[in-house]
Design a protein around this motif. Structure first.
Motif, PDB file in Angstrom:
ATOM      1  N   LEU A 144      -5.414  13.127  15.584  1.00  0.00           N
ATOM      2  CA  LEU A 144      -5.989  13.794  16.758  1.00  0.00           C
ATOM      3  C   LEU A 144      -6.310  15.250  16.446  1.00  0.00           C
ATOM      4  N   ASP A 145      -5.445  15.915  15.705  1.00  0.00           N
ATOM      5  CA  ASP A 145      -5.693  17.316  15.344  1.00  0.00           C
ATOM      6  C   ASP A 145      -6.951  17.441  14.488  1.00  0.00           C
ATOM      7  N   ARG A 146      -7.122  16.516  13.555  1.00  0.00           N
ATOM      8  CA  ARG A 146      -8.300  16.584  12.687  1.00  0.00           C
ATOM      9  C   ARG A 146      -9.564  16.217  13.469  1.00  0.00           C
ATOM     10  N   LEU A 147      -9.471  15.254  14.367  1.00  0.00           N
ATOM     11  CA  LEU A 147     -10.628  14.866  15.178  1.00  0.00           C
ATOM     12  C   LEU A 147     -11.136  16.037  16.013  1.00  0.00           C
ATOM     13  N   ALA A 148     -10.243  16.960  16.365  1.00  0.00           N
ATOM     14  CA  ALA A 148     -10.633  18.134  17.150  1.00  0.00           C
ATOM     15  C   ALA A 148     -11.608  19.027  16.397  1.00  0.00           C
ATOM     16  N   LYS A 149     -11.748  18.852  15.095  1.00  0.00           N
ATOM     17  CA  LYS A 149     -12.685  19.650  14.314  1.00  0.00           C
ATOM     18  C   LYS A 149     -14.120  19.130  14.452  1.00  0.00           C
ATOM     19  N   ALA A 150     -14.280  17.897  14.959  1.00  0.00           N
ATOM     20  CA  ALA A 150     -15.609  17.347  15.232  1.00  0.00           C
ATOM     21  C   ALA A 150     -16.067  17.828  16.604  1.00  0.00           C
ATOM     22  N   GLU A 151     -17.195  17.320  17.079  1.00  0.00           N
ATOM     23  CA  GLU A 151     -17.654  17.665  18.415  1.00  0.00           C
ATOM     24  C   GLU A 151     -16.605  17.244  19.446  1.00  0.00           C
ATOM     25  N   ALA A 152     -16.578  17.927  20.572  1.00  0.00           N
ATOM     26  CA  ALA A 152     -15.518  17.735  21.560  1.00  0.00           C
ATOM     27  C   ALA A 152     -15.427  16.302  22.070  1.00  0.00           C
ATOM     28  N   ASP A 153     -16.542  15.590  22.110  1.00  0.00           N
ATOM     29  CA  ASP A 153     -16.538  14.228  22.631  1.00  0.00           C
ATOM     30  C   ASP A 153     -17.001  13.226  21.568  1.00  0.00           C
ATOM     31  N   ALA A 154     -16.748  13.542  20.305  1.00  0.00           N
ATOM     32  CA  ALA A 154     -17.181  12.667  19.221  1.00  0.00           C
ATOM     33  C   ALA A 154     -16.519  11.291  19.327  1.00  0.00           C
ATOM     34  N   PHE A 155     -17.291  10.269  19.000  1.00  0.00           N
ATOM     35  CA  PHE A 155     -16.779   8.905  19.013  1.00  0.00           C
ATOM     36  C   PHE A 155     -16.180   8.555  17.644  1.00  0.00           C
ATOM     37  N   VAL A 156     -15.246   7.607  17.664  1.00  0.00           N
ATOM     38  CA  VAL A 156     -14.573   7.155  16.454  1.00  0.00           C
ATOM     39  C   VAL A 156     -14.851   5.674  16.241  1.00  0.00           C
ATOM     40  N   MET A 157     -15.165   5.301  14.983  1.00  0.00           N
ATOM     41  CA  MET A 157     -15.456   3.917  14.647  1.00  0.00           C
ATOM     42  C   MET A 157     -14.663   3.505  13.407  1.00  0.00           C
ATOM     43  N   HIS A 158     -14.473   2.192  13.267  1.00  0.00           N
ATOM     44  CA  HIS A 158     -13.817   1.628  12.080  1.00  0.00           C
ATOM     45  C   HIS A 158     -14.209   0.161  12.010  1.00  0.00           C
ATOM     46  N   PRO A 159     -14.702  -0.327  10.859  1.00  0.00           N
ATOM     47  CA  PRO A 159     -15.132  -1.724  10.774  1.00  0.00           C
ATOM     48  C   PRO A 159     -13.979  -2.718  10.717  1.00  0.00           C
ATOM     49  N   GLY A 160     -12.751  -2.238  10.463  1.00  0.00           N
ATOM     50  CA  GLY A 160     -11.611  -3.125  10.333  1.00  0.00           C
ATOM     51  C   GLY A 160     -11.632  -3.860   8.996  1.00  0.00           C
ATOM     52  N   PRO A 161     -10.493  -4.337   8.555  1.00  0.00           N
ATOM     53  CA  PRO A 161      -9.177  -4.095   9.155  1.00  0.00           C
ATOM     54  C   PRO A 161      -8.708  -2.673   8.911  1.00  0.00           C
ATOM     55  N   MET A 162      -7.926  -2.154   9.858  1.00  0.00           N
ATOM     56  CA  MET A 162      -7.458  -0.778   9.765  1.00  0.00           C
ATOM     57  C   MET A 162      -6.107  -0.702   9.060  1.00  0.00           C
ATOM     58  N   ASN A 163      -5.926   0.348   8.294  1.00  0.00           N
ATOM     59  CA  ASN A 163      -4.613   0.703   7.757  1.00  0.00           C
ATOM     60  C   ASN A 163      -4.100   1.861   8.607  1.00  0.00           C
ATOM     61  N   ARG A 164      -3.439   1.513   9.709  1.00  0.00           N
ATOM     62  CA  ARG A 164      -2.938   2.553  10.613  1.00  0.00           C
ATOM     63  C   ARG A 164      -1.920   3.424   9.888  1.00  0.00           C
ATOM     64  N   GLY A 165      -2.025   4.713  10.118  1.00  0.00           N
ATOM     65  CA  GLY A 165      -1.124   5.644   9.456  1.00  0.00           C
ATOM     66  C   GLY A 165      -1.571   6.036   8.068  1.00  0.00           C
ATOM     67  N   VAL A 166      -2.711   5.483   7.619  1.00  0.00           N
ATOM     68  CA  VAL A 166      -3.280   5.894   6.337  1.00  0.00           C
ATOM     69  C   VAL A 166      -4.606   6.588   6.607  1.00  0.00           C
ATOM     70  N   GLU A 167      -5.689   5.808   6.831  1.00  0.00           N
ATOM     71  CA  GLU A 167      -6.983   6.464   7.106  1.00  0.00           C
ATOM     72  C   GLU A 167      -7.185   6.810   8.574  1.00  0.00           C
ATOM     73  N   ILE A 168      -6.358   6.222   9.459  1.00  0.00           N
ATOM     74  CA  ILE A 168      -6.521   6.513  10.886  1.00  0.00           C
ATOM     75  C   ILE A 168      -5.185   6.349  11.587  1.00  0.00           C
ATOM     76  N   ASP A 169      -4.899   7.237  12.523  1.00  0.00           N
ATOM     77  CA  ASP A 169      -3.677   7.157  13.308  1.00  0.00           C
ATOM     78  C   ASP A 169      -3.910   6.308  14.551  1.00  0.00           C
ATOM     79  N   SER A 170      -2.861   5.691  15.048  1.00  0.00           N
ATOM     80  CA  SER A 170      -2.986   4.828  16.227  1.00  0.00           C
ATOM     81  C   SER A 170      -3.465   5.602  17.455  1.00  0.00           C
ATOM     82  N   GLN A 171      -3.054   6.861  17.578  1.00  0.00           N
ATOM     83  CA  GLN A 171      -3.497   7.657  18.721  1.00  0.00           C
ATOM     84  C   GLN A 171      -5.012   7.819  18.740  1.00  0.00           C
ATOM     85  N   VAL A 172      -5.630   7.815  17.577  1.00  0.00           N
ATOM     86  CA  VAL A 172      -7.087   7.919  17.479  1.00  0.00           C
ATOM     87  C   VAL A 172      -7.726   6.543  17.643  1.00  0.00           C
ATOM     88  N   ALA A 173      -7.197   5.567  16.934  1.00  0.00           N
ATOM     89  CA  ALA A 173      -7.774   4.220  16.969  1.00  0.00           C
ATOM     90  C   ALA A 173      -7.753   3.627  18.372  1.00  0.00           C
TER      91      ALA A 173
END
Length: 347
Positions: free
Chosen positions: A274-303
């Motif tokens: 979430l802290d890193r996402l704040a560096k993008a635009e304020a309402d930037a969308f997040v995408m991931h094609p899956g499968p996700m490695n939570r806690g590696v490339e993306i945190d659950s709070q973001v996903a």
């Protein structure tokens, strides 16, 4: 409307594309790189009707009634295989899934022999996933029916790129026919091994996006700038101004050797928090094609973010896009008016 997003007036469908089969003159869908911009938009617009159908209580159409679709997956898959199976069945087709682990491939049968066997069964379309780049194209040259690429090695995954573009367009509330001109997209992760990254770069740049890619030096293809993107090794810098952030997993199954120090170090430098996402635009969308490695490339709070994450919406649009592709690629064989064989089909 999403602030600072592109807008395009939606032209009447009759004026937007060439008539009939000229709107999509390809027999197969083996890669985004073979498509013109208007052909990409045509497939996106064709998917709109299926997005609506899939939200109804009665989700079945009989467009492909009597046709047989073979899903030949030589590589493991959950989302893509299930998505294609649902797509075919909702269109009324008979769908058969072939898994390589239980096929004659394990007995030493060559890819050409497998292609000839599938062709002899007179399928009306074949969906193929294979671990080798170019394998889908090879099979397409040996069979008589349309072939759809569900991912081949490190080459392409065209329907993933199409569903991602459709998901973005819906999130931005853009009308059918709209491109994504001027949208700033950052793709971060294992760019080197990712067919999803390659197909998305081709699709998004064709639709007018300003695409940046970010990866550790060992996972960044050489001369990636030739694809019309801006490369970064600093994720924080790559996020500046991004309106869409697309994360990719580390594809350990395609790696030979040490590409990153450790998953923990990778998360520190390239994980989307979430802290890193704040560096993008304020309402930037997040995408991931899956499968996700939570806690590696993306945190659950973001996903799992209720307004910023488009990940489940990608899955939903995936069924609609695959329905559109199966519909369009079988129109000539079904004798749909304006889609006659004599109009010419591009290989």
């Amino acid at each position: 409307m999403h602030p600072s997003t592109p807008t395009s007036p939606a032209a009447p469908p009759s004026a937007r594309y060439p008539a009939g089969g000229l709107a999509f003159p390809h027999r197969d869908l083996t890669g985004i790189g073979r498509l013109a911009r208007h052909e990409i938009l045509f497939l996106l617009d064709e998917a709109e009707q299926w997005v609506e159908l899939n939200r109804q209580s009665q989700k079945r159409a009989e467009v492909l009634s009597g046709l047989t679709i073979i899903n030949a997956f030589f590589e493991n898959s959950t989302r893509t295989l299930l998505s294609f199976e649902i797509a075919g069945k909702r269109l009324g087709a008979d769908v058969v899934n072939m898994h390589a682990a239980t096929s004659s491939v394990k007995k030493g049968e060559t890819l050409i022999d497998t292609a000839m066997t599938l062709n002899a069964m007179r399928a009306d379309a074949i969906v193929i996933r294979h671990a080798s780049s170019g394998a889908v194209r090879l099979i397409a040259e040996k069979v008589d029916c349309p072939v759809l690429n569900a991912g081949d090695g490190q080459h392409e995954h065209p329907t993933q790129a199409l569903l991602d573009a459709l998901t973005i367009r819906h999130a931005l509330k853009l009308a059918p026919g709209s491109d994504l001109n001027g949208l700033r997209v950052t793709i971060c992760g294992d760019i080197l091994h990712s067919r999803v990254a390659r197909s998305n770069i081709l699709a998004l740049t064709a639709l007018g996006c300003d695409v940046s890619v970010c990866a550790p030096p060992a996972l960044m293809p050489s001369e990636i700038e030739a694809m019309g993107v801006t490369p970064f090794h600093d994720f924080d810098a790559a996020l500046k101004g991004a309106q869409v952030v697309m994360m990719l997993r580390l594809q350990q199954e395609r790696m030979s050797g040490q590409f990153i120090p450790s998953p923990r170090e990778y998360r520190h430098l390239y994980g989307l928090t979430l802290d890193r996402l704040a560096k993008a635009e304020a309402d930037a969308f997040v995408m991931h094609p899956g499968p996700m490695n939570r806690g590696v490339e993306i945190d659950s709070q973001v996903a799992d973010h209720p307004t910023r994450s488009l990940i489940t919406r990608q899955v939903e649009r995936g069924v609609a896009i695959r329905m559109a592709c199966l519909d369009v690629l079988t129109r000539r064989a079904r004798g749909v008016p304006g889609w006659a064989e004599e109009q010419g089909v591009l290989a």
